[in-house]
Design a protein around this motif. Structure first.
Motif, short mmCIF file in Angstrom:
data_model
loop_
_atom_site.label_atom_id
_atom_site.label_comp_id
_atom_site.label_asym_id
_atom_site.label_seq_id
_atom_site.Cartn_x
_atom_site.Cartn_y
_atom_site.Cartn_z
N VAL A 1 -4.16 7.98 3.55
CA VAL A 1 -5.55 8.21 3.14
C VAL A 1 -6.45 8.33 4.36
N GLY A 2 -6.21 7.48 5.37
CA GLY A 2 -7.01 7.58 6.60
C GLY A 2 -6.85 8.93 7.27
N TYR B 1 -9.61 1.35 0.47
CA TYR B 1 -10.48 2.36 1.09
C TYR B 1 -11.81 2.53 0.38
N TYR C 1 0.79 -1.23 0.00
CA TYR C 1 0.00 0.00 0.00
C TYR C 1 0.82 1.29 0.00
N THR D 1 -4.27 0.82 -2.57
CA THR D 1 -4.83 1.68 -1.52
C THR D 1 -6.22 2.15 -1.90
N SER D 2 -6.41 2.55 -3.15
CA SER D 2 -7.74 2.98 -3.61
C SER D 2 -8.76 1.87 -3.45
N GLU E 1 -16.91 10.44 -1.66
CA GLU E 1 -15.84 9.76 -0.94
C GLU E 1 -14.93 8.94 -1.85
N ARG E 2 -15.49 8.24 -2.81
CA ARG E 2 -14.64 7.43 -3.69
C ARG E 2 -13.65 8.32 -4.44
N VAL F 1 -10.95 9.55 -1.99
CA VAL F 1 -9.99 8.49 -1.71
C VAL F 1 -9.05 8.31 -2.89
#
Length: 200
Positions: A137-138, A195, A130, A191-192, A159-160, A163
């Motif tokens: 991202v968090g 999340y 990741y 990572t995408s 949100e998508r 992210v």
């Protein structure tokens, strides 16, 4: 305001008690006074509005738990400028492997310069899979919520898309730190998906 563009991101190396660590760093400005930002970071009633509910002994040396898997100890507390905590996930987390430090400084216009540094010993396969986006991202999502709380903003963010853009921004930080382009591209994609999984 474009909250993602408002932040500067970097990846580097640091240390924690357990040894060498990766760091992710986020710097940005909040249009709020430093005492207000400090209160948002340390007041449990406000913390729950942008991060998670927190319980525990919320003083220097005390232990805390967030509503979820995160827990730790308050390592430094210098109001209203510096807060440092250990930041562990799950019951089996090894102490001394992850720390978060937040530094605040008054800005020239009654605003606040904000800096967050998360240093962690990251074991396989987390970082190779990741990259810095695993935690980055968090934190971007949390700092978006903090910005909304501080300014009273309620603009909607898909949100998508947020992210995806956040993962790409952390990929740029990874490249700037010397990451191999093919590895960085794969980490951004992973990572995408983590999340914001494909709904189909």
């Amino acid at each position: 305001m474009d909250e993602l563009a408002a932040a500067r991101r970097a990846m580097g190396h640091g240390s924690v008690p357990a040894g060498d660590a990766y760091t992710i760093e986020v710097r940005r400005r909040y249009d709020a006074q430093v005492d207000d930002v400090w209160d948002a970071l340390t007041n449990p009633d406000r913390l729950r509005r942008w991060l998670k509910p927190v319980t525990g002994d919320l003083r220097l040396g005390g232990k805390f738990e967030l509503d979820g898997d995160e827990h730790g100890e308050i390592l430094r507390c210098e109001p209203p400028r510096l807060l440092k905590v250990s930041w562990l996930y799950g019951p089996d987390a090894r102490p001394g492997t992850s720390e978060v430090e937040v530094r605040l400084a008054p800005g020239p216009d009654g605003d606040t310069e904000f800096e967050l540094i998360h240093a962690a010993v990251v074991e396989e396969p987390l970082f190779p899979t990741y990259g810095p986006g695993a935690g980055g991202v968090g934190w971007d999502l949390a700092l978006l919520a903090l910005a909304r709380m501080l300014t009273g903003g309620d603009e909607t963010v898909e949100e998508r898309e947020f992210v995806r853009r956040s993962a790409a921004a952390w990929g740029e930080a990874h490249l700037a730190a010397g990451g191999e382009p093919e590895h960085v591209a794969a980490a951004v994609a992973a990572t995408s998906r983590f999340y914001a999984p494909d709904p189909t």
